[in-house]
Design a protein around this motif. Sequence first.
Motif, PDB file in Angstrom:
ATOM      1  N   GLN A 118       4.845   8.450   6.353  1.00  0.00           N
ATOM      2  CA  GLN A 118       4.831   8.483   4.893  1.00  0.00           C
ATOM      3  C   GLN A 118       6.218   8.091   4.392  1.00  0.00           C
ATOM      4  O   GLN A 118       7.234   8.563   4.908  1.00  0.00           O
ATOM      5  N   PHE A 119       6.274   7.221   3.391  1.00  0.00           N
ATOM      6  CA  PHE A 119       7.519   6.820   2.754  1.00  0.00           C
ATOM      7  C   PHE A 119       7.280   6.813   1.254  1.00  0.00           C
ATOM      8  O   PHE A 119       6.264   6.301   0.779  1.00  0.00           O
ATOM      9  N   GLU A 120       8.217   7.398   0.496  1.00  0.00           N
ATOM     10  CA  GLU A 120       8.070   7.403  -0.959  1.00  0.00           C
ATOM     11  C   GLU A 120       9.434   7.493  -1.614  1.00  0.00           C
ATOM     12  O   GLU A 120      10.425   7.870  -0.981  1.00  0.00           O
ATOM     13  N   GLY A 121       9.454   7.131  -2.870  1.00  0.00           N
ATOM     14  CA  GLY A 121      10.692   7.181  -3.628  1.00  0.00           C
ATOM     15  C   GLY A 121      10.418   7.433  -5.086  1.00  0.00           C
ATOM     16  O   GLY A 121       9.281   7.297  -5.558  1.00  0.00           O
ATOM     17  N   ALA A 122      11.466   7.822  -5.801  1.00  0.00           N
ATOM     18  CA  ALA A 122      11.337   8.099  -7.231  1.00  0.00           C
ATOM     19  C   ALA A 122      12.579   7.603  -7.958  1.00  0.00           C
ATOM     20  O   ALA A 122      13.703   7.769  -7.472  1.00  0.00           O
ATOM     21  N   LEU A 123      12.339   6.976  -9.082  1.00  0.00           N
ATOM     22  CA  LEU A 123      13.390   6.624 -10.029  1.00  0.00           C
ATOM     23  C   LEU A 123      13.154   7.481 -11.266  1.00  0.00           C
ATOM     24  O   LEU A 123      12.068   7.451 -11.854  1.00  0.00           O
ATOM     25  N   VAL A 124      14.147   8.232 -11.643  1.00  0.00           N
ATOM     26  CA  VAL A 124      13.989   9.214 -12.722  1.00  0.00           C
ATOM     27  C   VAL A 124      14.955   8.879 -13.851  1.00  0.00           C
ATOM     28  O   VAL A 124      16.157   8.725 -13.624  1.00  0.00           O
ATOM     29  N   TRP A 125      14.410   8.751 -15.070  1.00  0.00           N
ATOM     30  CA  TRP A 125      15.202   8.558 -16.277  1.00  0.00           C
ATOM     31  C   TRP A 125      15.003   9.761 -17.174  1.00  0.00           C
ATOM     32  O   TRP A 125      14.301  10.701 -16.809  1.00  0.00           O
ATOM     33  N   ASN A 126      15.579   9.727 -18.375  1.00  0.00           N
ATOM     34  CA  ASN A 126      15.487  10.881 -19.284  1.00  0.00           C
ATOM     35  C   ASN A 126      14.065  11.188 -19.730  1.00  0.00           C
ATOM     36  O   ASN A 126      13.678  12.339 -19.805  1.00  0.00           O
ATOM     37  N   LYS A 127      13.291  10.162 -20.038  1.00  0.00           N
ATOM     38  CA  LYS A 127      11.969  10.372 -20.623  1.00  0.00           C
ATOM     39  C   LYS A 127      10.807  10.050 -19.700  1.00  0.00           C
ATOM     40  O   LYS A 127       9.668  10.362 -20.021  1.00  0.00           O
ATOM     41  N   PHE A 128      11.040   9.378 -18.573  1.00  0.00           N
ATOM     42  CA  PHE A 128       9.938   9.071 -17.672  1.00  0.00           C
ATOM     43  C   PHE A 128      10.459   8.894 -16.244  1.00  0.00           C
ATOM     44  O   PHE A 128      11.656   8.767 -16.006  1.00  0.00           O
ATOM     45  N   ALA A 129       9.517   8.916 -15.312  1.00  0.00           N
ATOM     46  CA  ALA A 129       9.847   8.758 -13.892  1.00  0.00           C
ATOM     47  C   ALA A 129       8.814   7.841 -13.258  1.00  0.00           C
ATOM     48  O   ALA A 129       7.639   7.857 -13.630  1.00  0.00           O
ATOM     49  N   LEU A 130       9.261   7.043 -12.311  1.00  0.00           N
ATOM     50  CA  LEU A 130       8.390   6.150 -11.567  1.00  0.00           C
ATOM     51  C   LEU A 130       8.398   6.596 -10.110  1.00  0.00           C
ATOM     52  O   LEU A 130       9.453   6.671  -9.491  1.00  0.00           O
ATOM     53  N   LEU A 131       7.219   6.935  -9.594  1.00  0.00           N
ATOM     54  CA  LEU A 131       7.077   7.355  -8.203  1.00  0.00           C
ATOM     55  C   LEU A 131       6.188   6.365  -7.480  1.00  0.00           C
ATOM     56  O   LEU A 131       5.168   5.939  -8.018  1.00  0.00           O
ATOM     57  N   ALA A 132       6.551   6.013  -6.262  1.00  0.00           N
ATOM     58  CA  ALA A 132       5.740   5.090  -5.468  1.00  0.00           C
ATOM     59  C   ALA A 132       5.888   5.442  -3.994  1.00  0.00           C
ATOM     60  O   ALA A 132       6.920   5.963  -3.569  1.00  0.00           O
ATOM     61  N   GLY A 133       4.842   5.158  -3.237  1.00  0.00           N
ATOM     62  CA  GLY A 133       4.907   5.468  -1.816  1.00  0.00           C
ATOM     63  C   GLY A 133       3.778   4.831  -1.044  1.00  0.00           C
ATOM     64  O   GLY A 133       2.860   4.234  -1.606  1.00  0.00           O
ATOM     65  N   VAL A 134       3.866   4.972   0.253  1.00  0.00           N
ATOM     66  CA  VAL A 134       2.825   4.501   1.151  1.00  0.00           C
ATOM     67  C   VAL A 134       2.750   5.505   2.300  1.00  0.00           C
ATOM     68  O   VAL A 134       3.757   6.082   2.698  1.00  0.00           O
ATOM     69  N   GLU A 135       1.550   5.764   2.768  1.00  0.00           N
ATOM     70  CA  GLU A 135       1.378   6.654   3.912  1.00  0.00           C
ATOM     71  C   GLU A 135       0.196   6.189   4.730  1.00  0.00           C
ATOM     72  O   GLU A 135      -0.662   5.461   4.243  1.00  0.00           O
ATOM     73  N   GLY A 136       0.168   6.605   5.989  1.00  0.00           N
ATOM     74  CA  GLY A 136      -0.926   6.174   6.833  1.00  0.00           C
ATOM     75  C   GLY A 136      -0.934   6.840   8.186  1.00  0.00           C
ATOM     76  O   GLY A 136      -0.077   7.664   8.511  1.00  0.00           O
ATOM     77  N   ILE A 137      -1.912   6.445   8.962  1.00  0.00           N
ATOM     78  CA  ILE A 137      -2.087   6.926  10.330  1.00  0.00           C
ATOM     79  C   ILE A 137      -2.270   5.689  11.205  1.00  0.00           C
ATOM     80  O   ILE A 137      -3.082   4.822  10.893  1.00  0.00           O
ATOM     81  N   THR A 138      -1.502   5.610  12.265  1.00  0.00           N
ATOM     82  CA  THR A 138      -1.594   4.496  13.207  1.00  0.00           C
ATOM     83  C   THR A 138      -2.038   5.046  14.555  1.00  0.00           C
ATOM     84  O   THR A 138      -1.415   5.956  15.094  1.00  0.00           O
ATOM     85  N   THR A 139      -3.122   4.521  15.082  1.00  0.00           N
ATOM     86  CA  THR A 139      -3.619   4.985  16.368  1.00  0.00           C
ATOM     87  C   THR A 139      -2.729   4.471  17.497  1.00  0.00           C
ATOM     88  O   THR A 139      -2.135   3.401  17.399  1.00  0.00           O
ATOM     89  N   LEU A 140      -2.637   5.232  18.565  1.00  0.00           N
ATOM     90  CA  LEU A 140      -1.901   4.798  19.752  1.00  0.00           C
ATOM     91  C   LEU A 140      -2.842   4.183  20.792  1.00  0.00           C
ATOM     92  O   LEU A 140      -2.439   3.918  21.917  1.00  0.00           O
ATOM     93  N   ASN A 141      -4.107   3.985  20.399  1.00  0.00           N
ATOM     94  CA  ASN A 141      -5.115   3.325  21.252  1.00  0.00           C
ATOM     95  C   ASN A 141      -5.253   3.975  22.623  1.00  0.00           C
ATOM     96  O   ASN A 141      -5.329   3.298  23.643  1.00  0.00           O
TER      97      ASN A 141
END
Length: 194
Positions: free
Chosen positions: A129-152
């Motif tokens: 999982q990877f995510e980040g946030a940019l936060v200003w006085n009146k709003f915030a932007l959050l984005a990320g990606v997560e997953g599961i990878t099999t080892l076969n």
Amino acid sequence: FPVTINGHYGLTENLQIGMGARFRKNDSILLDSSSEELNHETSTGMESSFFNLIFASKPINRFSYSLEGAYRFRPFTNEEDGSLILGDDGHEYLVNLGITYAARGANFLTGKIGYQRPGDHLSDELNWQFEGALVWNKFALLAGVEGITTLNHNHYENDELNRPSYNTGSTLLYNGLNLGIAFETGKLECVRGG
């Protein structure tokens, strides 16, 4: 539908323990093509109980680290060609390592990677999982990606004839081969203030 009951307690400022249980009800309706009748099956019960530990460090030069370990106990064993199963059987364990970078203000970047042994007859997995946030006085932007990878590492990937045959009903949620998934998240939050 699953229902999870859990609780967590901070033993110290850096160490948290948790435990809980998951209850599940599976319903399946299949059409019998020879008789044109609907076959309805249900399985209900405690799917699992779990215990986990999480250690989180204090920030070191804007970086924080966490280490998580968990063990999930499943109180049942699936039987081949039996009644509708409650889920994948076998005990599960995982280990996760997390790192967070706290930038100026409330902005942050965080990442987590871990190893998971999901139970019997399933391949080991890496969860991330990877995510980040940019936060200003009146709003915030959050984005990320997560997953599961099999080892076969599925024991039956090249041996389908000897793979256990479980009654999964009308779903293919359980007893899969080398499962993997990824999805992204994003959110814009606005704050109204005076």
